[in-house]
Design a protein around this motif. Structure first.
Motif, short mmCIF file in Angstrom:
data_model
loop_
_atom_site.label_atom_id
_atom_site.label_comp_id
_atom_site.label_asym_id
_atom_site.label_seq_id
_atom_site.Cartn_x
_atom_site.Cartn_y
_atom_site.Cartn_z
N HIS A 168 0.84 -1.20 0.00
CA HIS A 168 0.00 0.00 0.00
C HIS A 168 0.88 1.24 0.00
N GLY A 169 0.66 2.13 -0.91
CA GLY A 169 1.43 3.37 -0.94
C GLY A 169 2.34 3.46 -2.14
N ASP A 170 2.41 2.40 -2.95
CA ASP A 170 3.32 2.42 -4.10
C ASP A 170 2.91 3.44 -5.15
N ALA A 171 1.70 3.91 -5.08
CA ALA A 171 1.22 4.85 -6.10
C ALA A 171 1.60 6.30 -5.77
N LEU A 172 2.38 6.49 -4.71
CA LEU A 172 2.79 7.85 -4.36
C LEU A 172 3.65 8.44 -5.48
N THR A 202 8.69 -11.34 -0.20
CA THR A 202 9.32 -10.34 -1.06
C THR A 202 9.27 -8.99 -0.35
N PRO A 203 10.37 -8.22 -0.34
CA PRO A 203 10.34 -6.93 0.35
C PRO A 203 9.17 -6.07 -0.12
N THR A 204 8.37 -5.63 0.85
CA THR A 204 7.14 -4.90 0.58
C THR A 204 7.21 -3.56 1.29
N ARG A 205 6.76 -2.52 0.61
CA ARG A 205 6.81 -1.18 1.20
C ARG A 205 5.92 -1.11 2.44
N ILE A 206 6.45 -0.53 3.51
CA ILE A 206 5.64 -0.46 4.74
C ILE A 206 4.54 0.59 4.58
N ASN A 207 3.51 0.46 5.40
CA ASN A 207 2.35 1.33 5.32
C ASN A 207 2.60 2.61 6.13
N TYR A 208 3.37 3.51 5.52
CA TYR A 208 3.81 4.71 6.23
C TYR A 208 3.74 5.89 5.28
N ARG A 209 3.23 7.04 5.76
CA ARG A 209 3.02 8.21 4.91
C ARG A 209 3.73 9.48 5.40
N GLY A 210 4.63 9.34 6.38
CA GLY A 210 5.23 10.54 6.99
C GLY A 210 6.50 11.01 6.30
N PRO A 211 7.30 11.82 7.01
CA PRO A 211 8.57 12.31 6.46
C PRO A 211 9.50 11.14 6.13
N PRO A 212 10.49 11.34 5.25
CA PRO A 212 11.40 10.25 4.88
C PRO A 212 12.09 9.63 6.10
N ILE A 213 12.36 8.35 6.02
CA ILE A 213 13.00 7.62 7.13
C ILE A 213 14.52 7.65 6.94
N PRO A 230 3.24 1.59 11.19
CA PRO A 230 4.04 2.46 12.06
C PRO A 230 3.17 3.48 12.80
N LYS A 231 3.40 3.59 14.09
CA LYS A 231 2.66 4.54 14.93
C LYS A 231 3.67 5.36 15.71
N ARG A 232 3.48 6.66 15.73
CA ARG A 232 4.49 7.54 16.33
C ARG A 232 4.52 7.42 17.85
N VAL A 233 5.74 7.46 18.41
CA VAL A 233 5.93 7.50 19.86
C VAL A 233 5.83 8.96 20.27
N VAL A 234 4.82 9.28 21.08
CA VAL A 234 4.52 10.70 21.35
C VAL A 234 4.88 11.18 22.74
N LEU A 235 5.05 10.25 23.70
CA LEU A 235 5.25 10.68 25.08
C LEU A 235 6.61 10.21 25.62
N TYR A 236 7.36 11.13 26.22
CA TYR A 236 8.63 10.80 26.89
C TYR A 236 8.51 11.29 28.32
N ILE A 237 8.96 10.48 29.27
CA ILE A 237 8.74 10.83 30.68
C ILE A 237 10.02 10.71 31.51
N GLU A 238 9.94 11.28 32.72
CA GLU A 238 10.96 10.98 33.73
C GLU A 238 10.24 10.65 35.02
N LYS A 239 10.88 9.80 35.84
CA LYS A 239 10.27 9.40 37.10
C LYS A 239 11.19 9.79 38.24
#
Length: 480
Positions: free
Chosen positions: A50-54, A207-218, A271-280
């Motif tokens: 999914h996404g090869d048509a970009l 077979t290597p398949t494009r991941i389902n990701y639409r964000g900035p380049p990796i 792929p889902k973004r990691v949004v929270l960083y914490i300290e304890k």
């Protein structure tokens, strides 16, 4: 929500199960877990690729590519080369058993600029001078990307990526990620936990398949045993696959009960973004940390450590043996600041994760270990300096299952407690070493890259001068 909270004690049982798996005999750690019962969750309505048509992707900025593409050299290999049996408790009827390589051997005549494996991997990826990806090793789930599941002893070009310039790759237990110069990621292999990130739970992707990701380049890819992490050019981290120990950093371990006794996981198939960083704080108070950009990360078997622009280190996932560096063995569901490195003099330059331990190299060239490298004995519950390497100028580090190898000044240094399979390269007379030991065969060589698999090591040595060529010709050649 309330019913889920009532069931929380089940997490404890799940944690114990995972711990037993990790503490068990070394041979069982690569055994293939059947996650078939977890594959029943509904797939997202997406097709693989999914996404090869970009629009045609454009190459990453030239300056960045210069830093990511390394010079090519001669590939050396040592350790166990019995790909089908390595790490398995019951090797069954393996047709051909090769002796372990206890010293470095030359492997493939082609110059190689990248050689990659993983701390629980029995397969590897090579990238030639021309940017073509080659794979070899175990291929039970199609992780070599060759459109079949046959083990390969000789590096074989991946046909689906033949016309692409591959700049990086990562190997999980049974899956592989490839990164091209356009910042596009392709995945293949075991996808029963969604670790290939193609938007569904198709069990095998051959077979290597494009991941389902639409964000900035990796710009960087990483694999744990059954999960994956990618870093985009703007410093955002995204993860997918098995969430079991909180290793995806999404504040959940993804567990739910299908029946009163059947535990399943909500796998992250894209792929889902990691949004929270914490300290304890010491009294358990949790506060968010403002992280604008992640610059580097590394994945262990079930944990991840990352560094931000302020050279702070964060870790999350499976907490056993102290591998997260927080002086406790609790699993962390979101990235948590490692307090030890949060000071002026201890900024972290790079991180490297083995199966049950982590290494951090600071700006002042101090190398710190947290977690446990051997199967028994003491674990470092928080980062401790490796005193034997004080004063050495460390350049490359590779962390394997229980072994570590690095290049520093004009030497290559390796150590790992028994059992070892030759991955230290220190010879047959002394197969293991609990203290850092120089690899005599590689003395005074310019090392361009190091990577470790479950029980093997890949090393790229410079071969640009007649003297370097002559020295490399004294090495035996490994011919499968």
């Amino acid at each position: 929500m309330s019913t889920k909270r009532k069931r929380a004690p089940a997490k404890k049982a799940g944690g114990k199960r995972g711990k037993r798996k990790e503490e068990s005999d070394i041979d069982s750690d690569l055994s293939d877990r059947s996650d078939a019962e977890n594959a029943t969750q509904p797939d997202e309505v997406l097709i693989a690729g999914h996404g090869d048509a970009l629009d045609d992707p454009t190459p990453l900025p030239q300056e960045l590519l210069k830093s990511l593409i390394k010079p090519a050299g001669q590939l050396l290999i040592f350790g166990s080369v019995n790909w089908d049996s390595v790490g398995k408790r019951d090797p069954k009827a393996i047709q051909k058993v090769r002796p372990n390589l206890y010293i470095p051997h030359r492997f493939t005549e082609q110059k190689v600029r990248l050689a990659v494996s993983g701390c629980v991997s029995a397969h590897s990826v090579l990238v030639g001078e021309d940017g073509k990806a080659m794979t070899f090793g175990r291929n039970q789930f199609g992780q070599l990307g060759l459109d079949n599941t046959n083990t390969k002893d000789i590096p074989t070009v991946v046909p689906a990526l033949e016309n692409m310039n591959v700049i990086s790759a990562a190997c999980g237990r049974n899956h592989t990620l490839f990164l091209t110069d356009t910042g596009t990621v392709y995945a293949c292999g075991d996808n029963r936990s969604g670790q290939c990130g193609v938007g569904n739970l198709q069990p095998q992707i051959v077979t290597p398949t494009r991941i389902n990701y639409r964000g900035p380049p990796i710009i960087k890819v990483g694999c744990g045993a059954e999960f994956s992490v990618i870093l985009d050019i703007k410093g955002g981290l995204h993860s997918f696959g098995l969430p079991e120990y909180g290793q995806l950093g999404h504040n959940t371990d993804g567990k739910y009960f299908k029946t009163s006794t059947k535990l399943c996981f909500n796998h992250e198939t894209s792929p889902k973004r990691v949004v929270l960083y914490i300290e304890k704080s010491k009294d358990g108070h949790v506060s968010p940390v403002d992280v604008t950009e992640i610059v580097d990360f590394n994945c262990g078997q079930n944990h991840t450590v990352a560094i931000d622009t302020k050279k702070r280190a964060f870790s999350w996932g499976f907490g056993g043996f102290g591998r997260l560096g927080h002086a406790e063995q609790k699993d962390e569901m979101v990235p948590r600041l490692i307090k030890y490195f949060d000071s002026q003099s201890r900024g972290v330059r790079s991180v490297h994760c083995g199966s049950t331990y982590s290494l951090a190299l600071t700006e002042h060239n101090g190398l710190f270990l947290f977690g446990q490298t051997k199967r028994s004995g003491e674990a470092n519950m928080y980062p401790k300096p490796i005193q034997d390497l004080a004063g050495w100028n460390v350049q490359h580090i590779a962390a394997g299952f229980t072994s570590i190898i690095l290049s520093a000044d004009d030497s290559v240094i390796a150590w790992g407690g028994s059992p070892t399979y030759g991955e230290l390269g220190i010879g047959e007379m002394q197969k293991s070493s609990t203290t850092p030991k120089e690899v005599n065969k590689l003395a005074n060589m310019k090392i361009l890259g190091l990577s470790m698999g479950m029980c093997h090591t890949l090393c790229i040595a410079q071969n640009d001068t007649p003297e370097q060529e002559t020295k490399l010709e004294t090495f035996d050649e490994f011919e499968p």
